[in-house]
Design a protein around this motif. Structure first.
Motif, PDB file in Angstrom:
ATOM      1  N   UNK A  56       0.834  -1.204   0.000  1.00 15.14           N
ATOM      2  CA  UNK A  56       0.000   0.000   0.000  1.00 15.14           C
ATOM      3  C   UNK A  56       0.864   1.248   0.000  1.00 15.14           C
ATOM      4  N   UNK A  57       0.307   2.321  -0.559  1.00 11.63           N
ATOM      5  CA  UNK A  57       0.990   3.609  -0.623  1.00 11.63           C
ATOM      6  C   UNK A  57       0.130   4.678   0.043  1.00 11.63           C
ATOM      7  N   UNK A  58       0.528   5.177   1.206  1.00 10.75           N
ATOM      8  CA  UNK A  58      -0.192   6.304   1.794  1.00 10.75           C
ATOM      9  C   UNK A  58       0.056   7.559   0.943  1.00 10.75           C
ATOM     10  N   UNK A  59      -0.995   8.170   0.462  1.00 17.90           N
ATOM     11  CA  UNK A  59      -0.896   9.389  -0.348  1.00 17.90           C
ATOM     12  C   UNK A  59      -1.263  10.554   0.571  1.00 17.90           C
ATOM     13  N   UNK A  60      -0.229  11.207   1.098  1.00 14.87           N
ATOM     14  CA  UNK A  60      -0.397  12.236   2.119  1.00 14.87           C
ATOM     15  C   UNK A  60       0.474  13.428   1.752  1.00 14.87           C
ATOM     16  N   UNK A  61      -0.038  14.641   1.945  1.00 14.78           N
ATOM     17  CA  UNK A  61       0.700  15.860   1.621  1.00 14.78           C
ATOM     18  C   UNK A  61       1.995  15.933   2.422  1.00 14.78           C
TER      19      UNK A  61
END
Length: 150
Positions: A56-61
């Motif tokens: 999984x890839x956390x997409x976070x600023x």
């Protein structure tokens, strides 16, 4: 300056960070237990994507040092605070051109689902102070806040 850091190898895709973000920004008070995950007014400012390899890839600023989103914003709605390092969004200044969405190298920014007239972007949970909700609620410690030199 503070940055949200990510270790993709620790993320198990639980989406606690997403639910915590939705809880932090919900319009009506309540607990995470009565949070309507399908209500677009509770839209999360981050998301988890599958990496295609079982991870999984956390997409976070990241509140980048040189934020492409802010540099491409023609209306001045996005700006970086030089003392905190936080890239903030002023909805009143936004012209809805979405150049910021197109230029974010991490694919974090997005138009809101309800009106498609404003940008949904991490605010580092500045209103609550302290650590962002996504970080506080990650059981695997895959995301954390780190002090970095500018």
């Amino acid at each position: 300056m503070k940055r949200i850091m990510i270790d993709y190898t620790k993320c198990d895709g639980c989406k606690n960070c997403t639910a915590a973000c939705m809880q932090a920004h919900r319009e009506r008070p309540g607990t995470v237990y009565d949070l309507d995950l399908t209500d677009p007014s509770n839209e999360s400012r981050n998301h988890i994507a599958a990496d295609g390899k079982g991870g999984y890839l956390p997409i976070i600023c990241r509140h980048c040092d040189s934020p492409e989103c802010a540099m491409s914003c023609m209306s001045g709605a996005l700006s970086k605070d030089s003392s905190t390092g936080i890239v903030s969004y002023d909805e009143k200044k936004c012209g809805s051109c979405f150049m910021c969405v197109m230029n974010c190298p991490y694919g974090v920014l997005k138009p809101d689902t309800l009106t498609r007239a404003k940008v949904i972007k991490c605010d580092f949970c500045m209103e609550t102070g302290g650590e962002p909700n996504c970080v506080k609620n990650c059981p695997k410690k895959a995301i954390w806040v780190e002090e970095v030199q500018a």
